[in-house]
Design an enzyme around this catalytic site. Structure first.
Site, short mmCIF file in Angstrom:
data_model
loop_
_atom_site.label_atom_id
_atom_site.label_comp_id
_atom_site.label_asym_id
_atom_site.label_seq_id
_atom_site.Cartn_x
_atom_site.Cartn_y
_atom_site.Cartn_z
N LYS A 9 42.86 12.03 83.10
CA LYS A 9 43.10 11.67 82.27
C LYS A 9 43.60 12.24 81.00
O LYS A 9 44.21 13.63 81.84
CB LYS A 9 41.93 11.56 81.51
N TYR A 49 37.51 -0.42 82.05
CA TYR A 49 36.06 -0.02 80.92
C TYR A 49 34.99 -1.00 80.74
O TYR A 49 34.56 -1.01 79.29
CB TYR A 49 36.15 1.07 79.90
N ASN A 112 37.17 13.92 79.15
CA ASN A 112 36.65 14.71 80.12
C ASN A 112 37.53 14.64 81.51
O ASN A 112 36.74 14.98 82.36
CB ASN A 112 35.33 14.30 80.44
N HIS A 115 38.56 10.68 85.76
CA HIS A 115 37.50 9.48 85.98
C HIS A 115 37.50 8.86 88.07
O HIS A 115 38.98 9.67 88.25
CB HIS A 115 37.95 8.13 85.24
N GLU A 126 38.43 -1.70 90.32
CA GLU A 126 39.40 -0.83 89.86
C GLU A 126 40.71 -0.66 89.74
O GLU A 126 41.25 -0.54 89.57
CB GLU A 126 38.67 0.40 89.60
O1 CDP Z 1 32.69 8.46 83.50
P1 CDP Z 1 31.85 8.66 83.81
O2 CDP Z 1 31.27 7.68 85.11
O3 CDP Z 1 31.21 9.88 84.67
O4 CDP Z 1 30.77 7.91 82.84
P2 CDP Z 1 30.23 6.77 82.13
O5 CDP Z 1 28.71 6.69 81.32
O6 CDP Z 1 30.42 6.14 83.40
O7 CDP Z 1 31.50 6.53 81.37
C1 CDP Z 1 32.65 6.75 80.93
C2 CDP Z 1 33.62 7.44 80.22
O8 CDP Z 1 33.65 7.03 78.42
C3 CDP Z 1 33.33 8.50 80.51
O9 CDP Z 1 33.64 9.49 81.09
C4 CDP Z 1 33.88 9.62 78.79
O10 CDP Z 1 34.74 9.54 79.30
C5 CDP Z 1 33.31 7.95 77.64
N1 CDP Z 1 32.15 8.37 77.09
C6 CDP Z 1 32.24 9.17 76.18
O11 CDP Z 1 33.11 9.40 75.19
N2 CDP Z 1 31.00 9.11 75.74
C7 CDP Z 1 29.79 8.67 75.93
N3 CDP Z 1 28.32 8.81 75.22
C8 CDP Z 1 29.68 8.48 77.07
C9 CDP Z 1 30.79 7.96 77.99
MG MG Z 2 31.01 5.74 85.05
#
Ligand code: CDP
Ligand code: MG
Length: 138
Positions: A9, A49, A112, A115, A126
């Site tokens: 990222k 997303y 974070n 991805h 994806e």
């Molecule tokens: O990336 P991952 O699958 O671990 O998490 P996700 O729950 O699928 O969320 C996708 C992305 O959205 C995260 O990696 C974060 O960058 C963002 N996110 C966020 O900014 N705030 C949250 N409360 C949850 C997700």
């Molecule tokens: Mg995810």
């Protein structure tokens, strides 16, 4: 061989941690079968997303992901989807295990570092968003 989509990222790419992160994936035995530096557009972010559209964090997520270049990768290997998720660590770096990429390089739950696809269905959806078949060398 199983394949997964990884994005380094804007935060991790911009702070020059790409090499460190690639080394962790290679040391774990995975092959880089596709890679490109690119900047996501709003429409690409919406496609990638799609399941997050409407969530409170969605606008800031898109703003962040489109703010600067990223590296997109396809990694290949046995059980790569599950194992790369484990190497990446929990979404929130505060909850990520020691030694994981997010523990080492992520600054917050939104910024974070990485991805990775979360299932075979997600990987199949994806990967073609970022790569055409002729760009994947498996
Ligand atoms: O990336 P991952 O699958 O671990 O998490 P996700 O729950 O699928 O969320 C996708 C992305 O959205 C995260 O990696 C974060 O960058 C963002 N996110 C966020 O900014 N705030 C949250 N409360 C949850 C997700
Ligand atoms: Mg995810």
């Amino acid at each position: 061989m199983e394949k997964t989509l990884v994005l380094i990222k804007p935060d991790a790419f911009g702070s020059n941690h790409t090499g460190d992160i690639l080394k962790m994936y290679e040391d774990a035995g995975f092959k880089i079968v596709a890679a490109k530096v690119m900047q996501m557009t709003e429409s690409l972010a919406a496609k990638h997303y799609a399941e997050h559209i409407g969530r409170p964090y969605y606008p800031s997520l898109v703003e962040f992901m489109t703010s600067a270049p990223i590296m997109a990768l396809v990694l290949s290997g046995e059980d790569v989807i599950k194992k790369v998720r484990a190497l990446n660590g929990a979404t929130n770096p505060v909850e990520a295990a020691e030694g994981t990429i997010r523990k080492l390089y992520a600054e917050s739950k939104s910024k974070n570092a990485v991805h990775a696809s979360d299932s075979p269905e997600s990987a199949a959806r994806e990967i073609p968003i970022f790569f055409s078949a002729c760009e994947i060398f498996d």
